[in-house]
Scaffold this motif. Structure first.
Motif, mmCIF file in Angstrom:
data_model
loop_
_atom_site.group_PDB
_atom_site.id
_atom_site.type_symbol
_atom_site.label_atom_id
_atom_site.label_comp_id
_atom_site.label_asym_id
_atom_site.label_seq_id
_atom_site.Cartn_x
_atom_site.Cartn_y
_atom_site.Cartn_z
ATOM 1 N N VAL A 1 1.214 -1.042 -0.155
ATOM 2 C CA VAL A 1 0.422 0.099 0.109
ATOM 3 C C VAL A 1 1.054 1.150 -0.072
ATOM 4 N N GLN A 2 2.152 1.567 0.966
ATOM 5 C CA GLN A 2 2.547 2.504 1.114
ATOM 6 C C GLN A 2 3.773 2.552 -0.317
ATOM 7 N N GLY A 3 3.820 1.190 -1.318
ATOM 8 C CA GLY A 3 4.785 1.770 -1.783
ATOM 9 C C GLY A 3 4.071 2.153 -3.344
ATOM 10 N N ILE A 4 2.808 1.874 -3.654
ATOM 11 C CA ILE A 4 1.925 2.225 -4.259
ATOM 12 C C ILE A 4 2.232 3.588 -4.030
ATOM 13 N N ALA A 5 1.544 4.168 -3.681
ATOM 14 C CA ALA A 5 1.377 5.376 -3.151
ATOM 15 C C ALA A 5 2.938 6.231 -3.035
ATOM 16 N N ALA B 1 -7.052 5.337 2.032
ATOM 17 C CA ALA B 1 -7.863 4.650 0.836
ATOM 18 C C ALA B 1 -9.544 4.855 0.686
ATOM 19 N N ASN B 2 -9.592 4.908 1.700
ATOM 20 C CA ASN B 2 -11.543 4.883 2.425
ATOM 21 C C ASN B 2 -11.804 3.420 1.587
ATOM 22 N N VAL B 3 -11.261 2.621 2.641
ATOM 23 C CA VAL B 3 -11.874 1.542 2.403
ATOM 24 C C VAL B 3 -11.435 0.647 4.091
ATOM 25 N N SER B 4 -13.058 0.659 4.454
ATOM 26 C CA SER B 4 -12.403 -0.031 5.847
ATOM 27 C C SER B 4 -12.497 -1.548 6.115
ATOM 28 N N VAL B 5 -11.438 -1.761 6.966
ATOM 29 C CA VAL B 5 -10.736 -3.129 6.665
ATOM 30 C C VAL B 5 -11.992 -3.870 7.833
ATOM 31 N N LEU C 1 -0.680 -2.329 -17.575
ATOM 32 C CA LEU C 1 -1.177 -1.557 -16.143
ATOM 33 C C LEU C 1 0.866 -1.184 -15.386
ATOM 34 N N GLY C 2 0.886 -0.388 -15.005
ATOM 35 C CA GLY C 2 1.828 0.761 -14.055
ATOM 36 C C GLY C 2 1.901 -0.029 -13.141
ATOM 37 N N VAL C 3 2.412 0.545 -12.112
ATOM 38 C CA VAL C 3 2.569 0.022 -10.484
ATOM 39 C C VAL C 3 1.342 0.816 -10.142
ATOM 40 N N GLY C 4 1.267 2.190 -10.705
ATOM 41 C CA GLY C 4 0.560 2.725 -9.422
ATOM 42 C C GLY C 4 -1.331 2.598 -10.187
ATOM 43 N N ASP C 5 -1.643 1.193 -11.036
ATOM 44 C CA ASP C 5 -3.081 1.354 -11.685
ATOM 45 C C ASP C 5 -3.708 0.320 -10.426
ATOM 46 N N ILE C 6 -3.001 0.979 -9.468
ATOM 47 C CA ILE C 6 -3.835 -0.265 -9.015
ATOM 48 C C ILE C 6 -4.661 0.644 -7.434
ATOM 49 N N ASP C 7 -6.045 0.115 -7.792
ATOM 50 C CA ASP C 7 -6.754 0.768 -6.457
ATOM 51 C C ASP C 7 -7.292 -0.704 -5.529
ATOM 52 N N PHE C 8 -6.981 -0.269 -4.292
ATOM 53 C CA PHE C 8 -7.462 -0.911 -3.150
ATOM 54 C C PHE C 8 -8.892 -0.837 -3.197
ATOM 55 N N VAL C 9 -9.883 -1.956 -3.418
ATOM 56 C CA VAL C 9 -11.500 -1.529 -3.246
ATOM 57 C C VAL C 9 -12.333 -2.475 -1.543
ATOM 58 N N LYS D 1 -11.066 -0.161 10.686
ATOM 59 C CA LYS D 1 -10.050 0.883 10.452
ATOM 60 C C LYS D 1 -9.999 1.271 8.764
ATOM 61 N N ASP D 2 -9.307 2.406 8.794
ATOM 62 C CA ASP D 2 -9.017 2.868 7.566
ATOM 63 C C ASP D 2 -8.280 1.601 6.671
ATOM 64 N N LEU D 3 -7.696 1.112 5.715
ATOM 65 C CA LEU D 3 -6.852 0.399 5.706
ATOM 66 C C LEU D 3 -5.685 0.988 6.406
ATOM 67 N N THR D 4 -5.529 2.230 5.187
ATOM 68 C CA THR D 4 -4.160 3.090 5.839
ATOM 69 C C THR D 4 -3.730 3.570 6.808
ATOM 70 N N GLU D 5 -4.695 2.869 8.125
ATOM 71 C CA GLU D 5 -4.055 2.720 9.224
ATOM 72 C C GLU D 5 -4.554 1.590 10.271
ATOM 73 N N ALA D 6 -4.825 0.718 9.495
ATOM 74 C CA ALA D 6 -4.803 -0.533 9.990
ATOM 75 C C ALA D 6 -3.246 -1.106 9.266
ATOM 76 N N ILE D 7 -2.719 -0.765 8.263
ATOM 77 C CA ILE D 7 -1.323 -1.660 8.644
ATOM 78 C C ILE D 7 -0.287 -0.243 9.522
ATOM 79 N N PHE D 8 -0.818 0.134 9.285
ATOM 80 C CA PHE D 8 0.608 0.238 11.187
ATOM 81 C C PHE D 8 0.293 0.439 12.332
#
Length: 314
Positions: A20-24, A86-90, A43-51, A63-70
């Motif tokens: 997740v961090q690497g794509i950003a 990410a606006n994706v709730s775990v 498809l490039g390395v940035g062409d990924i969306d987590f849904v 938690k939002d995925l970007t919070e949960a990973i920490f």
């Protein structure tokens, strides 16, 4: 403009954090450092969306995925980039097949399910494979639990027209890749292998889990090695102070011309989750390309990225 790949991830641990961090990071910097293939079928390395995302840790659920990973016990470091939500709730993940239908429903809109939970939980791996098949999405098994090697699962995914990729990542620059390259080099140069071993130490939760459930991982690591009958694998060691780093020690004893001794010792130190992310980014794009192209079953172009592709020992 290419349509981004819609990815669901099972597991919000260190490997997911690195991905997740690497794509950003790559979206913001445009860097090509650490990237094997900048483009795969457009498809490039940035062409990924987590849904969608799933985990079993109570601290991460909701938690939002970007919070949960920490959240602990994750210990992969923060990369030098901004990380928008990410606006994706775990969601609560699976531990068995009891709630497959719920997870399958949550996969609506996804194209690829990346199974990135710890190895050694075969019932959980099979439950997520079932959910993917039911939801009509491609499935990537990054663990050493046998899914793609199981003919029953492969037949099901082929019949459904869905890609199935696995099993077990061959880390971007990990112990198995380095060890196997050295063993092949001996063979190519006519040097006779006498014996070899590897020792792996790490501080991630996956390492801790594998210390307790080592069986499938040992066979998978042997699958990735040339002359595996002459290679010994020491039991995996969990050392919490290593955090997300892995330290590996390799030894090779061989004979050259006239039976003279050849001895090689190598120490490798890497961030294990980075090695996983560097491979997962390719597997995701391969899976999406196969799905969009109507190619069910196993895409052979994934073989170099895996320790135990279909046909290897379980």
């Amino acid at each position: 403009m290419v349509e981004r790949v819609r990815v669901a991830v099972a597991g919000a641990g260190n490997n997911t954090s690195a991905l997740v961090q690497g794509i950003a990071f790559y979206r913001q910097t445009g860097s090509l450092s650490g990237i094997r293939r900048p483009m795969i079928d457009g498809l490039g390395v940035g062409d990924i969306d987590f849904v969608a995302a799933f985990a079993i840790s109570e601290q991460k659920i909701g938690k939002d995925l970007t919070e949960a990973i920490f959240m602990p016990p994750n210990n992969f470091p923060r990369l030098d980039c901004d990380l928008p939500k990410a606006n994706v709730s775990v969601s609560r993940g699976l531990v068995d097949a009891a709630e497959v239908n719920r997870v399958a429903a949550a996969l609506a809109g996804a194209e690829v399910l990346l199974y990135s939970a710890p190895s050694g939980r075969p019932e959980t791996a099979r439950a997520y494979a079932e959910a993917a098949c039911e939801a009509g999405v491609a499935f990537i098994n990054t663990t050493s639990d046998a899914i793609a090697r199981d003919p029953i699962w492969m037949t099901r995914f082929e019949a459904a027209g869905l890609p199935l990729l696995g099993d077990d990542l061959a880390s971007q620059f990990g112990t198995s890749v380095v060890h196997n390259t050295l063993l092949r080099l001996l063979e190519e140069r006519g040097v006779t292998l006498v014996s070899s071993y590897q020792v792996n130490l790490g501080g991630t939760e996956d390492f801790r889990n594998l210390v307790e459930n080592p069986n499938t991982k040992k066979q998978s690591k042997l699958n990735a090695l040339t002359a595996a009958d002459k290679v010994q694998l020491a039991p995996l060691g969990y050392l919490s102070h290593l955090k997300s780093q892995k330290v590996a020690h390799l030894n090779i004893e061989a004979q050259g011309w006239g039976g003279t001794a050849v001895s090689l010792d190598v120490k490798l130190k890497v961030h294990d989750p980075s090695g996983a992310a560097g491979v997962n980014i390719d597997l995701i794009r391969i899976a999406a390309s196969a799905l969009r192209g109507g190619r069910g079953g196993y895409p052979v172009e994934a073989s170099s990225l895996l320790k135990s592709p279909p046909g290897t020992a379980i």
